[in-house]
Design a protein around this motif. Structure first.
Motif, PDB file in Angstrom:
ATOM      1  N   THR A   4      59.688  79.977  68.478  1.00  0.00           N
ATOM      2  CA  THR A   4      59.621  79.848  69.927  1.00  0.00           C
ATOM      3  C   THR A   4      60.902  79.243  70.512  1.00  0.00           C
ATOM      4  N   ARG A   5      61.424  78.244  69.839  1.00  0.00           N
ATOM      5  CA  ARG A   5      62.645  77.596  70.331  1.00  0.00           C
ATOM      6  C   ARG A   5      63.781  78.611  70.484  1.00  0.00           C
ATOM      7  N   LYS A   6      63.872  79.533  69.528  1.00  0.00           N
ATOM      8  CA  LYS A   6      64.920  80.557  69.596  1.00  0.00           C
ATOM      9  C   LYS A   6      64.671  81.528  70.739  1.00  0.00           C
ATOM     10  N   ILE A   7      63.383  81.822  70.980  1.00  0.00           N
ATOM     11  CA  ILE A   7      63.044  82.714  72.097  1.00  0.00           C
ATOM     12  C   ILE A   7      63.567  82.093  73.394  1.00  0.00           C
ATOM     13  N   MET A   8      63.348  80.786  73.532  1.00  0.00           N
ATOM     14  CA  MET A   8      63.790  80.099  74.745  1.00  0.00           C
ATOM     15  C   MET A   8      65.308  80.158  74.861  1.00  0.00           C
ATOM     16  N   ARG A   9      65.981  79.955  73.749  1.00  0.00           N
ATOM     17  CA  ARG A   9      67.446  79.940  73.794  1.00  0.00           C
ATOM     18  C   ARG A   9      67.989  81.309  74.181  1.00  0.00           C
ATOM     19  N   ARG A  43      52.467  71.001  74.608  1.00  0.00           N
ATOM     20  CA  ARG A  43      53.280  69.988  73.933  1.00  0.00           C
ATOM     21  C   ARG A  43      54.720  69.898  74.407  1.00  0.00           C
ATOM     22  N   CYS A  44      55.209  70.870  75.112  1.00  0.00           N
ATOM     23  CA  CYS A  44      56.630  70.850  75.472  1.00  0.00           C
ATOM     24  C   CYS A  44      56.958  69.592  76.268  1.00  0.00           C
ATOM     25  N   PRO A  45      57.926  68.774  75.778  1.00  0.00           N
ATOM     26  CA  PRO A  45      58.242  67.519  76.471  1.00  0.00           C
ATOM     27  C   PRO A  45      58.851  67.744  77.851  1.00  0.00           C
ATOM     28  N   ARG A  46      59.351  68.937  78.111  1.00  0.00           N
ATOM     29  CA  ARG A  46      59.922  69.237  79.422  1.00  0.00           C
ATOM     30  C   ARG A  46      58.929  70.004  80.302  1.00  0.00           C
ATOM     31  N   THR A  47      57.692  69.997  79.905  1.00  0.00           N
ATOM     32  CA  THR A  47      56.603  70.705  80.601  1.00  0.00           C
ATOM     33  C   THR A  47      56.974  72.135  81.009  1.00  0.00           C
ATOM     34  N   ILE A  48      57.663  72.791  80.103  1.00  0.00           N
ATOM     35  CA  ILE A  48      57.917  74.230  80.305  1.00  0.00           C
ATOM     36  C   ILE A  48      56.635  74.974  79.897  1.00  0.00           C
ATOM     37  N   PRO A  49      56.130  75.859  80.741  1.00  0.00           N
ATOM     38  CA  PRO A  49      54.915  76.597  80.365  1.00  0.00           C
ATOM     39  C   PRO A  49      55.244  77.696  79.351  1.00  0.00           C
ATOM     40  N   VAL A  50      55.508  77.264  78.117  1.00  0.00           N
ATOM     41  CA  VAL A  50      56.126  78.162  77.125  1.00  0.00           C
ATOM     42  C   VAL A  50      55.336  79.463  76.953  1.00  0.00           C
ATOM     43  N   THR A  51      54.010  79.352  76.841  1.00  0.00           N
ATOM     44  CA  THR A  51      53.193  80.556  76.635  1.00  0.00           C
ATOM     45  C   THR A  51      53.376  81.527  77.800  1.00  0.00           C
ATOM     46  N   SER A  72      65.346  73.950  81.815  1.00  0.00           N
ATOM     47  CA  SER A  72      65.303  72.544  81.398  1.00  0.00           C
ATOM     48  C   SER A  72      65.004  72.381  79.906  1.00  0.00           C
ATOM     49  N   CYS A  73      65.000  73.469  79.157  1.00  0.00           N
ATOM     50  CA  CYS A  73      64.738  73.398  77.705  1.00  0.00           C
ATOM     51  C   CYS A  73      65.851  72.611  77.018  1.00  0.00           C
ATOM     52  N   ILE A  74      65.456  71.648  76.173  1.00  0.00           N
ATOM     53  CA  ILE A  74      66.455  70.854  75.450  1.00  0.00           C
ATOM     54  C   ILE A  74      66.529  71.270  73.977  1.00  0.00           C
ATOM     55  N   GLN A  75      65.892  72.396  73.650  1.00  0.00           N
ATOM     56  CA  GLN A  75      65.948  72.930  72.284  1.00  0.00           C
ATOM     57  C   GLN A  75      65.453  71.924  71.242  1.00  0.00           C
ATOM     58  N   CYS A  76      64.412  71.181  71.605  1.00  0.00           N
ATOM     59  CA  CYS A  76      63.929  70.145  70.691  1.00  0.00           C
ATOM     60  C   CYS A  76      63.103  70.733  69.544  1.00  0.00           C
ATOM     61  N   GLY A  77      62.542  71.917  69.764  1.00  0.00           N
ATOM     62  CA  GLY A  77      61.792  72.558  68.684  1.00  0.00           C
ATOM     63  C   GLY A  77      60.323  72.160  68.596  1.00  0.00           C
ATOM     64  N   MET A  78      59.848  71.352  69.517  1.00  0.00           N
ATOM     65  CA  MET A  78      58.440  70.963  69.493  1.00  0.00           C
ATOM     66  C   MET A  78      57.539  72.200  69.556  1.00  0.00           C
ATOM     67  N   CYS A  79      57.916  73.139  70.408  1.00  0.00           N
ATOM     68  CA  CYS A  79      57.095  74.350  70.564  1.00  0.00           C
ATOM     69  C   CYS A  79      56.953  75.079  69.236  1.00  0.00           C
ATOM     70  N   SER A  80      58.026  75.158  68.476  1.00  0.00           N
ATOM     71  CA  SER A  80      57.961  75.847  67.187  1.00  0.00           C
ATOM     72  C   SER A  80      57.149  75.051  66.177  1.00  0.00           C
TER      73      SER A  80
HETATM   74  S1  SF4 Z   1      59.290  72.341  73.288  1.00  0.00           S
HETATM   75 FE1  SF4 Z   1      60.072  72.818  75.349  1.00  0.00          FE
HETATM   76  S2  SF4 Z   1      62.060  71.778  75.459  1.00  0.00           S
HETATM   77 FE2  SF4 Z   1      61.485  71.842  73.299  1.00  0.00          FE
HETATM   78  S3  SF4 Z   1      62.449  73.715  72.516  1.00  0.00           S
HETATM   79 FE3  SF4 Z   1      60.394  74.284  73.140  1.00  0.00          FE
HETATM   80  S4  SF4 Z   1      60.604  74.990  75.230  1.00  0.00           S
HETATM   81 FE4  SF4 Z   1      62.472  73.857  74.763  1.00  0.00          FE
END
Ligand code: SF4
Ligand code: SF4
Lengths: 175, 334
Positions: A50-55, A82-90, A29-37
């Protein structure tokens, strides 16, 4: 989506009995918004984006495991919150590290710490009753050797048995 | 969350003699920063709070290295540590570390909320006749000070109003993930640490990047030390700008990163930039000092006969300042 298929195949291939991949699947569900980075302190000092890691993970791009970037995370959990899609990025990064280790990509400096734990029960051991740290304990009026696994050989045996039971040494031969 | 809170309110009413904890030491405290163990045992003993050792405990295992390497290992050894507190007949496991708290609290959470993980891990533990029955709550020292002792009682313990200018460092795993943490406060705006420091008579001085990570965690210090020191340097520069007597921490790994780190960042300083010499103290040391105890009872000594030991940054300027602060009673008598 072919990307999804790649991700799923990729993760199940390396998932062991005890590791569930639900968290990893959430990156779909990542939208590549870059908030994580944007909130990542490591990003200011290292090549971690981080955004690139997700991609890359989503695309099943192997370099996400072989490259050093996933190891630049200090697990501060800013991105997780902070991820708006509540992905547990860490947790996703930690999961990717597990997969990288299975493939043999473990940073050298971590090996000695793993050896320490697998042999002594402590990641940072005392170094024996004659070490400077034991002497320092004494000067602080504490028992020379702490009442941890260091003082109880049977606890160390217990640790070895449990490590064998989960086949730790077979997966990560650093004992 | 509400459940946790209600239980906490009950606990506040308990006299100190009814408080009882299994003390989880971890690795860095007993084996590198024993002054934290000394100060914490001393203060809890003086309060009449019962502390029971967790004999045979291993590394938590550290959330950075071991959770990264192998989640099965992390869950198994974490759950084994929980069973030690359970077999001590204690419901409260006290850690003095954010990392140990992060690991043990999350393992507790997984074992209590995920039946699949509970089953699998208990099957592994059964090999050694161990079983985690869910009767243990993992607590962090700040959480115990804030909820079990409480601000009012902390205030009443103060015998020496220190009025120190302190830079508080919360650290990460005591705040986040917010969903599993105990304080019910916004992780972007926490106040519990500041409230405790102010209650025991010192000032929490605001600084930029106060909530930033120290850089030690996630195996970053272990794997890539210079990158981890960049975090520390960024924070130290902000702390220097506001001018403080000491940095106060509630985690031995943050403690190490700020203490030894001040020596290690020397090579990263700009040309002509002054070296850092800011004393770093643990929250139970600050509490003990405020309670009127002597620095040496709280591990605030630097043995000259040993080389290369903690603390790496001298307490001297801080101790000199404290020496000149009389006990409140003496002040009143004047
Ligand atoms: S903050 Fe969440 S939705 Fe946005 S790029 Fe990072 S992982 Fe993807
Ligand atoms: S947890 Fe890791 S990736 Fe996420 S913001 Fe912190 S350092 Fe960056």
């Amino acid at each position: 989506m072919p990307q999804d298929q790649k991700l799923l195949k990729y993760s199940s291939e390396y998932s062991d009995e005890l590791s569930l991949d639900d968290e990893l699947k959430k990156i779909r569900s990542c939208i590549q918004c870059g908030m994580c980075s944007a909130v990542c302190p490591s990003g200011s000092f290292t090549a971690l984006v981080t955004r690139k890691i997700m991609r890359k993970a989503l695309a099943g791009d192997h370099s996400v495991l072989s490259g050093p970037e996933i190891w630049y995370c200090s697990t501060c959990f800013n991105c997780y919150e902070r991820c708006p899609r509540t992905i547990p990025v860490t947790n996703v990064i930690l999961r990717l590290r597990n997969m990288a280790v299975r493939e043999g990509y473990l940073p050298d400096n971590l090996k000695s710490v793993i050896k320490n734990l697998a042999n002594t029960g402590h990641a940072v051991p005392l170094g024996g009753p004659d070490s400077k740290w034991a002497k320092l304990r004494e000067l602080h009026k504490l028992k020379k050797v702490p009442p941890t696994v260091h003082s109880f050989p049977e606890a160390l045996d217990e640790l070895f048995t449990l490590l064998d039971k989960i086949k730790f040494n077979a997966r990560i031969p650093y004992r | 969350m509400t459940e946790i809170k209600e239980k906490k309110e009950e606990l506040i009413e308990k006299p100190f003699s009814d408080l009882k904890y299994s003390l989880y030491l971890g690795c860095v405290i007993p084996n590198r920063y024993p002054m934290i163990e000394r100060a914490s045992r001393f203060v809890f003993d003086k309060l009449g709070i019962e502390i029971i050792d967790m004999n045979g405990a291993t590394c938590c295992p550290a959330p950075g290295v071991f959770r990264s390497v192998d989640k099965a290992l992390w869950l198994t050894l974490g759950a084994r540590n929980l069973t030690i507190a359970q077999n001590n007949n204690t419901t409260e496991l006290l850690t003095l570390c954010n990392g140990c708290f992060g690991t043990l609290h999350e393992v507790e959470h997984e074992m209590k909320s995920n039946p699949e993980i509970n089953k699998r891990i208990n099957e592994v533990l059964a090999e050694k006749n161990l079983h985690f029955d869910g009767s243990v709550n993992v607590r962090q020292v700040m959480d115990v000070l804030y909820f079990d002792i409480g601000l009012e009682r902390l205030k009443s313990l103060v015998k020496r109003t220190l009025n120190l200018r302190t830079a508080i460092h919360y650290g990460c795993h005591i705040l986040k993930p917010a969903t599993t943490q105990l304080f019910g406060q916004d992780p972007d705006n926490p106040t519990f640490f500041d409230e405790v420091v102010e209650a025991i008579g010192s000032k929490s001085i605001d600084y930029r990047e106060k909530l930033m990570c120290c850089g030690a965690g996630g195996s970053l210090r272990t794997g890539f030390k210079d990158s981890s020191l960049q975090y520390t340097l960024a924070k130290l520069r902000e702390i220097r700008k506001v001018g403080v007597d000491c940095i106060v921490v509630c985690c031995p790994f943050c403690h190490l990163q700020f203490d030894l780190g001040q020596v290690e960042v020397s090579k990263l300083l700009d040309e002509g930039e002054e070296e850092f010499r800011i004393p770093v103290i643990f929250i139970t040391q600050l509490l003990g000092l405020a309670m009127g105890y002597e620095p040496e009872d709280l591990g605030m000594i630097k043995p000259t006969e040993l080389k290369g030991i903690s603390p790496f940054i001298s307490f001297d300027p801080l101790l000199k300042k404290i020496e000149s602060i009389p006990l409140d009673e003496a002040k009143r008598d004047k």
